[in-house]
Enzyme design. Structure first.
Site, mmCIF file in Angstrom:
data_model
loop_
_atom_site.group_PDB
_atom_site.id
_atom_site.type_symbol
_atom_site.label_atom_id
_atom_site.label_comp_id
_atom_site.label_asym_id
_atom_site.label_seq_id
_atom_site.Cartn_x
_atom_site.Cartn_y
_atom_site.Cartn_z
ATOM 1 N N ASN A 1 -5.293 61.136 40.567
ATOM 2 C CA ASN A 1 -5.784 62.199 41.559
ATOM 3 C C ASN A 1 -6.968 61.677 42.529
ATOM 4 O O ASN A 1 -7.950 61.688 42.136
ATOM 5 C CB ASN A 1 -6.131 63.361 40.889
ATOM 6 C CG ASN A 1 -4.674 64.100 40.328
ATOM 7 O OD1 ASN A 1 -3.816 64.636 40.804
ATOM 8 N ND2 ASN A 1 -4.903 63.888 39.152
ATOM 9 N N GLU A 2 -6.392 61.037 43.507
ATOM 10 C CA GLU A 2 -7.267 60.343 44.569
ATOM 11 C C GLU A 2 -8.029 61.343 45.322
ATOM 12 O O GLU A 2 -7.300 62.502 45.370
ATOM 13 C CB GLU A 2 -6.611 59.449 45.683
ATOM 14 C CG GLU A 2 -5.969 58.289 44.762
ATOM 15 C CD GLU A 2 -7.070 57.377 44.136
ATOM 16 O OE1 GLU A 2 -8.214 57.535 44.096
ATOM 17 O OE2 GLU A 2 -6.488 56.063 43.599
#
Ligand code: F6R
Length: 638
Positions: free
Chosen positions: A174-175
């Site tokens: 989850n950037e």
């Protein structure tokens, strides 16, 4: 042992425990002396949970991570299974993520990672293991992600989620920008994440641009979360996620909202926490010499003043009343620290009487990059200066360089009429395999040998530039490194024996060891561990223990307050050091694993050495052109 969520304990860098103090962290953080301590604590927590739930007739649902961080946890789980009989039959697992596209058997596949690092060694039933599928066609991904979520729900949700953290602040993949509600999905990887993964893929250009990851919402749905971070490269993001605001810019910061999330770090990853940097700002502390030194250097930097220009008001204005009250006035405290720091400046690090020294260089170029100026000085001072190259460094050589050398050797043999069947076959095999090599594929044995030879000859000529003699150079080629891939074997007695034999043979008065708490592939740490084991063995046998100094690799320099020996370098010394680094042609202009720093190694080295001298000068110490810094090993194995 952990020191508490609010203190950083001793390590090769942190001397002496910091006091227990109140915290500004918005999440419970436990700082461990050593990475192994953190890993063992997590493994123990997993094993206890699994065992308790099994006793109550319940299964345990674990959320699992990959990457370098959890490897120690998995090793310990395997040990608990093998040696203490802990069973994992009742465990159901869901992995966080997988690259996309990614064949399950590829070297970099998380399926393969999990098999090799954990599943092949435990008794978790195959049908209880779930990992996102990197082989799916793009159009099938949304449905597969929804099914993954459904399986987690059917299993009753995740009981315990293990997380690492990326330098972008990602958890899973989850950037930055991922929302709290996000669920399992296809995501585009951040460029920082791709550059961090470059070494696993033999170059950033081979790293997939996308991955399938559990969402933030999926992760936050776990009943309990343990996030682990090891190494200095994680220290900034750990500070941001635990002390900064909750923000989509740092997805891990959303853990602050979770009811049962804990962060476990080693001293290196915890070094930027307020509790480590300015513990005096958080409450009453006991002023040890180390803390006094740290506080006064910090104050110089804050006020932009030299030691001997500090006055009482500077201490009062910066929350240092206590220090002033107990040890003041200002000039007395400042003068103490000034004297301590003056004593660190050492023009002749091994003295002026002829001695024997060994510089242990984990990779073939760490010697000249990190302490090339000191090597020049040691030779000039008349010491018998040995260098031990611990690993071949062959994975960091470009294919085109190996092909060029194989081609050269072919032509050379032909020119001098010294071809034979064996050499023809070897060189042809090397050229052929390099021509047909697929992205991310590892090399054949002969190519690895050629790559190692390239680095060995560069190392020799680099050392010659520093004045060292060929008979004092040792190419150890330690077995732990001989995998041909980024993943290395654990250190073994064979590695330690090779080092032990060398120390016994040379009988050095002083040795230099790369003491990094974190280098991208962990090679420096492993090399240091092996040397410390050899030295401890010599000590236990009543042998002569050499004076052991630690230096930093190409990535960072020690903090001013940690430095115990600073060797001044002249412009001429630095120019010679640069020439020695230039001998490492395979790493010049463009390195295969440059890390996130765009500068070449010689530039990093020069900026760093000039920077150290500049920092000395700014706090009112003598003005040198450049300096190389060392700390003394405190005798604790890492
Ligand atoms: C791995 C994962 C990532 C890693 C993170 C840190 O499954 O989801 O979030 O935990 O990139 O990687 P390492 O541990 O290699 O530093």
């Amino acid at each position: 042992m952990p020191t508490s969520s609010k203190a950083v304990a001793s390590s090769p860098i942190y001397r002496g425990p910091l006091p227990h103090i109140t915290t500004v962290e918005r999440l419970p953080v436990t700082v461990y002396d050593q990475p192994g301590d953190a890993s063992r604590a997590v493994a123990r927590e997993i094993a206890d949970l699994v065992t308790q739930r099994a006793a109550a007739g319940k299964q345990t649902v674990l959320g699992l991570a990959t990457g370098s961080t959890p490897v120690g946890v998995y090793d310990e789980l395997i040990r608990l299974h093998r040696e203490e009989g802990v069973t994992f039959k009742t465990v159901v697992t869901f992995n966080l993520d997988e690259y996309w596209p990614m064949p399950t058997d590829a070297l970099q596949s998380y399926h393969r990672f999990m098999r090799e690092h954990l599943f092949d060694h435990l008794d978790i039933p195959a049908e209880s293991i779930h990992i996102p599928d990197g082989t799916l066609a793009r159009e099938k991904i949304p449905a597969a992600c929804a099914a993954y979520e459904e399986k987690i729900r059917e299993a009753g949700g995740i009981d315990l989620q293990i997380l690492g953290i990326g330098r972008t602040g990602h958890i899973g993949f989850n950037e930055p920008g991922s929302t709290v509600e996000s669920r399992t999905r296809l995501i585009t990887l951040d460029s920082v994440t791709r550059s961090d993964a470059a070494s696993d893929f033999f170059g950033e250009w081979n790293v997939p641009t996308q991955a399938i990851t559990m969402g933030m919402g999926t992760i936050l749905g776990a009943r309990k979360i343990l996030l682990i971070a090891l190494g200095e490269h994680k220290s900034k993001v750990i500070k941001e996620m635990t002390e900064g605001p909750m923000t989509p810019r740092v997805p891990a910061s959303w853990l602050q909202e979770h009811a049962d999330a804990t962060v476990l770090v080693d001293a290196a990853a915890g070094k930027d926490l307020t509790a480590s940097v300015t513990p005096w700002a958080l409450g009453n502390i006991e002023w040890t010499d180390m803390l006094i030194k740290r506080a006064v250097i910090w104050l110089c930097e804050k006020t932009n003043k030299a030691f001997l220009k500090l006055d009482d008001q500077d201490f009062r204005d910066h929350n240092l009343h206590q220090l002033l009250r107990h040890h003041g006035p200002a000039q007395k405290i400042a003068n103490r620290v000034f004297q301590w720091m003056m004593q660190t400046i050492e023009y002749h690090p091994a003295g002026t009487e002829a001695k024997r020294v060994i510089c242990f260089s984990p990779h073939p170029d760490d010697d000249v990059i990190s302490m090339g100026g000191t090597l020049i000085r040691l030779v000039e001072d008349g010491h018998e200066t040995h260098i031990a190259y611990m690993t071949s460094g062959n994975i960091a050589v470009f294919d085109h360089d190996a092909a060029r050398v194989a081609d050269f050797a072919t032509e050379y043999n032909r020119m001098f009429g010294i071809e034979n069947e064996r050499s023809r076959a070897v060189l042809a095999a090397v050229l052929e395999s390099l021509r047909n090599k697929q992205p991310g594929q590892s090399d054949i044995e002969e190519t690895l040998k050629i790559k190692g030879l390239i680095r060995w000859s560069e190392a020799k000529f680099g050392a010659f530039k520093a004045g060292c003699k060929e008979e004092h150079l040792h190419f150890l080629d330690l077995p732990f490194y001989r995998t041909g891939t980024i993943a290395k074997k654990p250190i073994s007695d064979d590695d330690v024996q090779i080092i032990y034999d060398l120390i016994k043979k040379v009988d050095p008065h002083q040795i230099y060891v790369a003491g990094d708490l974190s280098d991208p592939h962990g090679t420096h740490r492993v090399c240091a561990q092996a040397i410390f084991r050899a030295v401890k063995r010599i000590e236990a046998e009543g042998g002569k223990v050499p004076d052991t100094l630690l230096y930093r690799g190409a990535w960072q320099e020690y903090e001013l307050h940690d430095i115990e020996i600073a060797v001044p370098l002249s412009p001429g010394d630095l120019a010679r050091k640069r020439k020695a680094i230039f001998m490492h042609e395979s790493q010049k202009d463009e390195a295969l694993f440059p890390g996130s720093d765009p500068r070449e190694f010689w530039q990093r080295a020069e900026d760093r050495n000039k920077g150290t001298a500049d920092r000395y000068n700014r706090v009112g110490l003598p003005e040198y052109y450049a300096m190389e810094a060392f700390v003394r090993w405190n005798g604790v194995p890492i």
